[in-house]
Design an enzyme around this catalytic site. Structure first.
Site, PDB file in Angstrom:
ATOM      1  N   ASP A  91       0.918  -1.128   0.074  1.00  0.00           N
ATOM      2  CA  ASP A  91      -0.117   0.013  -0.156  1.00  0.00           C
ATOM      3  C   ASP A  91       1.052   1.205  -0.040  1.00  0.00           C
ATOM      4  OD1 ASP A  91       1.163   0.130   2.486  1.00  0.00           O
ATOM      5  OD2 ASP A  91      -0.960   0.071   3.597  1.00  0.00           O
ATOM      6  N   SER A  92       0.307   2.690  -0.125  1.00  0.00           N
ATOM      7  CA  SER A  92       0.900   3.509  -0.317  1.00  0.00           C
ATOM      8  C   SER A  92       1.594   4.149   1.254  1.00  0.00           C
ATOM      9  CB  SER A  92       0.291   4.727  -1.010  1.00  0.00           C
ATOM     10  OG  SER A  92      -0.688   5.090  -0.096  1.00  0.00           O
ATOM     11  N   GLY A  93       0.862   3.828   2.060  1.00  0.00           N
ATOM     12  CA  GLY A  93       1.148   4.224   3.332  1.00  0.00           C
ATOM     13  C   GLY A  93       0.192   5.486   3.855  1.00  0.00           C
ATOM     14  N   GLY A  94      -0.805   5.787   3.083  1.00  0.00           N
ATOM     15  CA  GLY A  94      -1.825   6.623   3.080  1.00  0.00           C
ATOM     16  C   GLY A  94      -2.741   6.357   4.227  1.00  0.00           C
ATOM     17  N   PHE A  95      -3.091   4.959   4.143  1.00  0.00           N
ATOM     18  CA  PHE A  95      -4.210   4.559   5.262  1.00  0.00           C
ATOM     19  C   PHE A  95      -3.845   4.757   6.431  1.00  0.00           C
ATOM     20  CE2 PHE A  95      -6.852   1.558   7.243  1.00  0.00           C
ATOM     21  CZ  PHE A  95      -8.157   1.958   7.011  1.00  0.00           C
ATOM     22  N   ASP A 145      -3.444   8.123  -1.891  1.00  0.00           N
ATOM     23  CA  ASP A 145      -4.701   8.661  -1.858  1.00  0.00           C
ATOM     24  C   ASP A 145      -5.240   9.440  -0.498  1.00  0.00           C
ATOM     25  OD1 ASP A 145      -4.882   6.209  -0.679  1.00  0.00           O
ATOM     26  OD2 ASP A 145      -7.073   5.688  -1.535  1.00  0.00           O
ATOM     27  N   GLN A 199     -11.770   6.850  -5.264  1.00  0.00           N
ATOM     28  CA  GLN A 199     -12.340   7.326  -4.054  1.00  0.00           C
ATOM     29  C   GLN A 199     -13.624   7.990  -4.228  1.00  0.00           C
ATOM     30  OE1 GLN A 199     -11.408   7.000  -0.950  1.00  0.00           O
ATOM     31  NE2 GLN A 199      -9.545   6.328  -1.047  1.00  0.00           N
ATOM     32  N   GLY A 226     -11.501   3.421   0.522  1.00  0.00           N
ATOM     33  CA  GLY A 226     -12.779   4.228   1.171  1.00  0.00           C
ATOM     34  C   GLY A 226     -13.634   3.416   1.500  1.00  0.00           C
ATOM     35  N   ASP A 276      -7.708  -7.931   0.311  1.00  0.00           N
ATOM     36  CA  ASP A 276      -6.596  -7.885   1.338  1.00  0.00           C
ATOM     37  C   ASP A 276      -7.410  -7.680   2.629  1.00  0.00           C
ATOM     38  OD1 ASP A 276      -6.393  -4.999   0.979  1.00  0.00           O
ATOM     39  OD2 ASP A 276      -5.703  -5.262   2.689  1.00  0.00           O
ATOM     40  N   CYS A 314     -12.604 -29.270   6.993  1.00  0.00           N
ATOM     41  CA  CYS A 314     -11.445 -28.693   6.607  1.00  0.00           C
ATOM     42  C   CYS A 314     -10.068 -29.714   6.352  1.00  0.00           C
ATOM     43  CB  CYS A 314     -10.955 -27.560   7.724  1.00  0.00           C
ATOM     44  SG  CYS A 314      -9.575 -26.607   7.657  1.00  0.00           S
ATOM     45  N   CYS A 316      -6.949 -28.414   6.199  1.00  0.00           N
ATOM     46  CA  CYS A 316      -5.713 -27.931   6.763  1.00  0.00           C
ATOM     47  C   CYS A 316      -4.883 -28.859   7.666  1.00  0.00           C
ATOM     48  CB  CYS A 316      -6.110 -26.337   7.301  1.00  0.00           C
ATOM     49  SG  CYS A 316      -6.354 -26.631   9.260  1.00  0.00           S
ATOM     50  N   CYS A 319      -6.562 -28.920  11.324  1.00  0.00           N
ATOM     51  CA  CYS A 319      -7.645 -29.804  11.686  1.00  0.00           C
ATOM     52  C   CYS A 319      -7.556 -31.094  11.366  1.00  0.00           C
ATOM     53  CB  CYS A 319      -8.857 -29.139  10.781  1.00  0.00           C
ATOM     54  SG  CYS A 319      -9.521 -27.717  11.145  1.00  0.00           S
ATOM     55  N   HIS A 345      -5.144 -22.078  10.449  1.00  0.00           N
ATOM     56  CA  HIS A 345      -6.282 -22.516   9.882  1.00  0.00           C
ATOM     57  C   HIS A 345      -7.279 -21.522   9.302  1.00  0.00           C
ATOM     58  CE1 HIS A 345     -10.510 -24.169  10.117  1.00  0.00           C
ATOM     59  NE2 HIS A 345     -10.840 -22.829  10.561  1.00  0.00           N
TER      60      HIS A 345
HETATM   61 ZN   LIG Z   1      -8.532 -26.291   9.698  1.00  0.00          ZN
END
Ligand SMILES: [Zn+2]
Length: 379
Positions: A91-95, A145, A199, A226, A276, A314, A316, A319, A345
């Site tokens: 990211d740009s760091g803005g947030f 932004d 935006q 935003g 994300d 699941c 994973c 699990c 998980h």
């Molecule tokens: Zn799992």
């Protein structure tokens, strides 16, 4: 062309695509775990690879302050520094800077802010945002932004959106200047990319103007910024629907900071390709685990002698091996392994959700997963 649209769902706006970067291809729709400080908390890069994580998001703000983008550059760039050879989006760091509230001062030139670490004063301009991300060696960079809080008046949102557009222009211009400095002779890999960010708060006219003018600048991808800042969910979905027609079909769309598993399905249905969110990893450390039937809070006493896995469906490694009772014990004992196992998980759950979304789009049956999500309303 770095983005290839592979399939479109016939009944919704869902898309299946592939984005080429310097560090390999990203299959879309994609979910990007967040690696704020050049690490996804509680999990090793090898484990992320085993989970088939394709791309990570790292935060410029944090890496700018500590250890410093120039330090990272001297150490060979972010990929080498953190031992991750797949794509990285920054990211740009803005947030983060805008989230500092009392610690910042915004002008048309950029944002002056004080470090949350030591109070030192810094000035983040659109040009510096590009320099930081270039030095880190990001595959996909974001423009700086103006991140507006919710709710905002039309007047404020208009001013903020226009400032973001001016910054987008400046980022683009600077990127074209510094970009070639980081290119190696004879390198045939795709170039680094800089994405624009739409935006305009909750106002359709501003969102449209922002999208149209960004598209006129011409970026290789577009984010919708935003959102997920406190507005009601139906409104968030509505804004995505309003923006989507103004974004080019052949470019990737990235919904920043979203969201729950059902948000992913709903946004994909509205034409979004990239996501994300800290939710799977942060919730993991707080003992909040996703399952197909909704979340469970592992510290609950009802799991004290529960031999079942977190989610019996699941696949994973957690699990397959551990019981809810054991995970509850680790959490209550404040053991480090609690965060590790819970993170594995939850990330697996998110990545599996995205994998299913892709398969359903490929089979032209995305409707089914959308209907299932709305019926169960699990998340
Ligand atoms: Zn799992």
């Amino acid at each position: 062309m770095t983005f290839e649209l592979l399939t479109k769902d016939p009944n919704t706006k869902a898309r299946r695509g592939r984005l080429q970067t310097q560090h390999g291809a990203i299959e879309t729709p994609v979910f990007m775990p967040v690696g704020t400080q050049a690490t996804v908390k509680a999990i090793m890069p090898d484990q992320l690879r085993d989970l088939n994580v394709e791309v990570l998001l790292c935060n410029s703000y944090h890496l700018f302050l500590r250890p410093g983008h120039e330090t990272v550059a001297r150490l060979g760039g972010l990929h080498r520094f953190m031992g991750w050879d797949r794509p990285i989006l920054t990211d740009s760091g803005g947030f983060q800077v805008f989230s500092l509230n009392s610690l910042r001062d915004i002008s048309d030139d950029g944002v002056r802010f004080q470090s949350h670490l030591d109070g030192s004063s810094h000035f983040l301009s659109p040009e510096l945002a590009v320099d930081i991300q270039s030095a880190l060696g990001s595959d996909i960079m974001m423009i700086l932004d103006d991140c507006l809080a919710y709710p905002a008046s039309h007047f404020d949102a208009d001013r903020s959106m226009k400032r973001s557009l001016a910054w987008a222009q400046r980022c683009r211009k600077h990127f074209e200047t510094v970009g070639p400095l980081y290119e190696r002779p004879g390198d045939t890999r795709p170039a680094r990319q800089l994405f624009g960010i739409v935006q305009g708060s909750i106002y359709p006219d501003l969102r449209r103007e922002s999208a149209e003018r960004l598209v006129a600048i011409d970026f290789p991808g577009y984010a919708i910024g935003g959102l997920a800042v406190g507005e009601p969910k139906p409104l968030m979905y509505e804004i995505i629907e309003q923006v989507e027609p103004y974004l080019p079909m052949e470019k990737p769309r990235y919904l920043m900071g979203v969201g729950t598993p059902s948000d992913l399905v709903e946004a994909v249905a509205r034409g979004v390709d990239m996501f994300d969110c800290v939710m799977p990893t942060r919730h993991a450390r707080n003992g909040w685990l996703f399952t197909k039937d909704g979340h469970i809070v592992i510290k609950h006493s009802k799991y004290k002698e529960d031999c079942e896995p977190v989610d019996s469906t699941c696949g994973c490694p957690v699990c397959r091996t551990y019981s809810r009772a054991y995970l509850r014990h680790l959490f209550l004992a404040n053991e480090i392994l609690s965060s590790v196992l819970n993170t594995i998980h939850n990330l697996h759950f998110y990545l599996d959700t995205i994998r299913r979304i892709r398969q359903f789009i490929e089979f032209h049956r995305f409707d089914d997963i959308l209907a299932e999500t709305r019926r169960t309303g699990a998340h």
